[in-house]
Design an enzyme around this catalytic site. Sequence first.
Site, PDB file in Angstrom:
ATOM      1  N   CYS A 136       0.851  -1.204   0.000  1.00  9.90           N
ATOM      2  CA  CYS A 136       0.000   0.000   0.000  1.00  9.90           C
ATOM      3  C   CYS A 136       0.881   1.247   0.000  1.00  9.90           C
ATOM      4  O   CYS A 136       1.562   1.530  -0.965  1.00  9.90           O
ATOM      5  CB  CYS A 136      -0.963  -0.012   1.191  1.00  9.90           C
ATOM      6  N   ASP A 183      -9.918  -2.780  -6.593  1.00 10.22           N
ATOM      7  CA  ASP A 183      -9.024  -1.871  -5.879  1.00 10.22           C
ATOM      8  C   ASP A 183      -9.240  -0.444  -6.373  1.00 10.22           C
ATOM      9  O   ASP A 183      -8.817  -0.092  -7.481  1.00 10.22           O
ATOM     10  CB  ASP A 183      -7.577  -2.305  -6.106  1.00 10.22           C
ATOM     11  N   HIS A 215      -8.206  -4.217  -2.047  1.00  9.34           N
ATOM     12  CA  HIS A 215      -7.007  -3.503  -1.608  1.00  9.34           C
ATOM     13  C   HIS A 215      -6.632  -3.911  -0.179  1.00  9.34           C
ATOM     14  O   HIS A 215      -7.477  -3.948   0.702  1.00  9.34           O
ATOM     15  CB  HIS A 215      -7.257  -1.995  -1.664  1.00  9.34           C
TER      16      HIS A 215
END
Length: 252
Positions: A136, A183, A215
């Site tokens: 991330c 995502d 995600h």
Amino acid sequence: MASHKPGKCCIQGVQHKGEPTGTIQKVGSVECYLSFPPSKSTSTAILFLTDVFGHKFINSQLIADDFAAAGYFVCMPDLFSNDPAPLDAFSGNSDFDIGRWFETHGPETVQPVVKEAKSSLLGELGVKKLGAVGYCFGGKYVVEGLAEGGHIDAGFIAHPSAIERDELRAIKKPLSIAAAESDYVFPDEMRHESEVILKEISVPYQINLYSGTTHGFAVRANLDDESQKYAKEQAFYQAVAWFTQHLNGSKS
């Protein structure tokens, strides 16, 4: 943008259970979570750049320990000066504002931490080959480290955020990406654009897409869900295989 800035999906998921085997230590002036391989060697290392929950998040610590068990010395620095996203952000009742938090945790504060950690690893800690993983938030800084003079020999990122097109075009070293099927931060069109860029610049690359995932799956998957657990584990194996090729056996 090759990926959007962090959003609410970056603070969703499940906190895992386990007993980390590494330790919190200072590397230079940076507090880090360190995990050593069975050999205790530091010659081949992985710089672990975390999601917004930081270096004390048990999910990330357990993954760092898994990389260590696979034979790598792992250094996971505190990117946020002891101000990560709070764990209660997982709760639907949290008033944590990730957009506001992100404004105070940008490159101007994170890049110096990453730079010092790399300098210490390649200096007094004796690292000869340095890979990097970024989940991330951390993915952006892995990509930066793969550019000329970035001192990263190979990188792996999962469901990345805030990467600029020009940053991706600038990489000179191998990059592997684990992408979620659904995502908002790294959607289909940006993933396809990233594929085009990576093909154009002719560096070794890999993009794996994991069905049924969202995600954050590579760190914060619900391990009670067999499909999520499988995807998380396969993303980890993807990273290990990439480093086996490009840190242990490659001339790139």
